[in-house]
Design an enzyme around this catalytic site. Structure first.
Site, short mmCIF file in Angstrom:
data_model
loop_
_atom_site.label_atom_id
_atom_site.label_comp_id
_atom_site.label_asym_id
_atom_site.label_seq_id
_atom_site.Cartn_x
_atom_site.Cartn_y
_atom_site.Cartn_z
CB SER A 181 47.01 33.47 45.84
OG SER A 181 45.92 32.65 46.19
CG ASP A 278 42.20 32.70 39.73
OD1 ASP A 278 41.94 31.79 40.54
OD2 ASP A 278 43.22 33.41 39.81
CG HIS A 346 45.66 30.94 41.48
ND1 HIS A 346 44.68 31.90 41.68
CD2 HIS A 346 46.25 30.76 42.68
CE1 HIS A 346 44.69 32.26 42.96
NE2 HIS A 346 45.65 31.59 43.58
#
Length: 434
Positions: A181, A278, A346
């Protein structure tokens, strides 16, 4: 303004799944806990978390054939782009080591179990804690006489590396810089500098997981993420730490914070792991709350099976933009690798069930761990791009994909609904704290 961290987002959606009786595989398996190390010498170079506390990392030593190999993992957790949100962040584990857990679970790519992490289990594995709010890239300070904030992400990165070099990193034979991330974005920002710190004969490569944040228009035709990053870059003094070759070649240098513009200037071998759908980007780049004030996308956001035909078409368009932004890399990078699947996910390298497990996501029957290992060790070309949704039945979706998957419905009965309400109330309080 602060965007919800990827971890918090995963918690929200995981609770929805658990409420429907769909906890991820291996949730209750035995886990490796690794203690925190504070970087005591960090003040010597001015490296502080937002609140002035010391930066930190977690190190689990390698052994055997992996004793001279190192894997560094950037922690993720969103960003802050104004004084107010950064002050709030400084009072949480996202801006201060004072509030962080002193032990971290090492799983997935950080696991020390050969059956769970076959290529990197015996390496020295390090998790770099995230406490600056700018993907380890800022270099500045805010002080109005009342409030003080340290924007020292770049110096935190340098301080941690300088602390690890005499512990064996400086003699590494093999090294991999990874992150998830906001930490995956850090990989793009620091990949080449990582290489410069290490011996010239070391095999150094980088892996970004869910860090390929697109500079793309949302459903209302605004560049919401660009507008979010611009004040962040200014406030935290990020621009001077962006790739110089990128900033000198583009009309708007701040755009080099986005991986799609910086990627072609990175010389260290890179592996890009990302979902084409995502969940973070779906919720914050494609359909941010500001672009959907009436909530037309609410049902689609929590259950892909509830998306109408027009919404699916927009999601497919977003996938096309991502693949398009990666096309040059896909076609012409000889040292690069990729795994772009079609899961609503994610961050897939840190979780055991998505990294390497009997029912892990696959492309061409290859797990993420196998694809990354094949690439790092040059066993074979490893550039995998999945077919469009809904063709992939191996996904571990953060939001249910179809009514025929392992999580057929979000709310099966009144008991599930009650559990969901209690869980979400608790989680809202938890997110406020973090």
């Amino acid at each position: 303004m602060e965007i919800m961290s990827g971890r918090a987002l995963r918690l929200v959606l995981a609770l929805v799944a658990v409420s429907a009786g769909c906890a991820p595989t291996g949730v209750w398996s035995e886990r490796l806990l690794v203690g925190m190390t504070l970087v005591r010498n960090a003040p010597a170079i001015g490296a502080y978390c937002l609140d002035g506390s010391l930066p930190a990392y977690h190190l689990h030593r390698g052994f055997g054939a992996g004793a001279n190999s190192w894997l560094l993992q950037f922690e993720g957790g969103g960003w802050c782009n104004d004084v107010e949100s950064c002050l709030d962040r400084a009072k949480s584990r996202r801006g201060s080591t004072r509030y962080m857990s002193k032990y971290e679970v090492f799983s997935g790519i950080l696991s020390n179990n050969a059956s769970l992490n076959p290529d990197f289990y015996n390496w020295n594995r390090v998790k770099l804690r995230y406490c600056d709010g700018a993907s380890f890239a800022g270099d500045g300070k805010f002080d109005n006489g009342t409030s003080l904030l340290y924007f020292r992400g770049q110096k935190i990165w340098d301080a941690i590396i300088l602390d690890l070099l005499p512990q064996g990193l400086g003699n590494a034979h093999k090294a991999l810089l990874s992150g998830c991330s906001a930490g995956g974005l850090s990989v793009f920002l620091h990949c080449d500098s990582f290489t410069r710190y290490l011996p010239t004969n070391a095999s150094v490569k980088c892996l970004s997981d869910a860090g390929f944040f697109l500079d793309a228009r949302d459903i209302s035709s605004n560049y919401t993420m660009r507008s979010f990053f611009k004040p962040l870059i200014s406030l935290q003094g990020v621009q001077k730490n962006l790739n110089a070759n990128c900033t000198s070649s583009i009309r708007y240098p701040n755009l080099c914070f986005f991986p799609q513009y910086a990627l072609k200037f990175i010389t260290t071998p890179m592996f890009i792991l990302n979902s084409a759908y995502d969940v973070f980007q779906f919720h914050h780049i494609l359909v941010p709350p500001s672009a959907d004030p009436r909530g037309h996308w609410n049902r689609c956001k929590v259950n892909a099976a509830a998306c109408n035909a027009a919404q699916i078409q927009i999601l497919q368009g977003f996938r096309s933009r991502m693949i398009g932004a990666l096309m040059f890399f896909l076609e012409f990078s000889r040292s690069g690798g990729m795994f772009i699947n079609s899961c609503f996910a994610h961050c897939q390298s840190e979780s055991q069930d998505t990294w390497f497990a009997p029912d892990s996501p696959r492309i061409q029957n290859k797990t993420i761990a196998e694809a990354v290992g094949d690439w790092y060790f040059s066993r074979r070309i490893s550039k995998e791009v999945d077919c469009p949704y809904p063709c992939d039945r191996t996904c571990h979706n953060l939001i249910p994909a179809t009514s025929g998957t392992k999580c057929p419905r979000l709310l099966r009965n009144k008991y599930s609904q009650s559990i969901l309400v209690i869980s979400l109330v608790t989680l809202v309080h938890f997110i406020y704290i973090i």
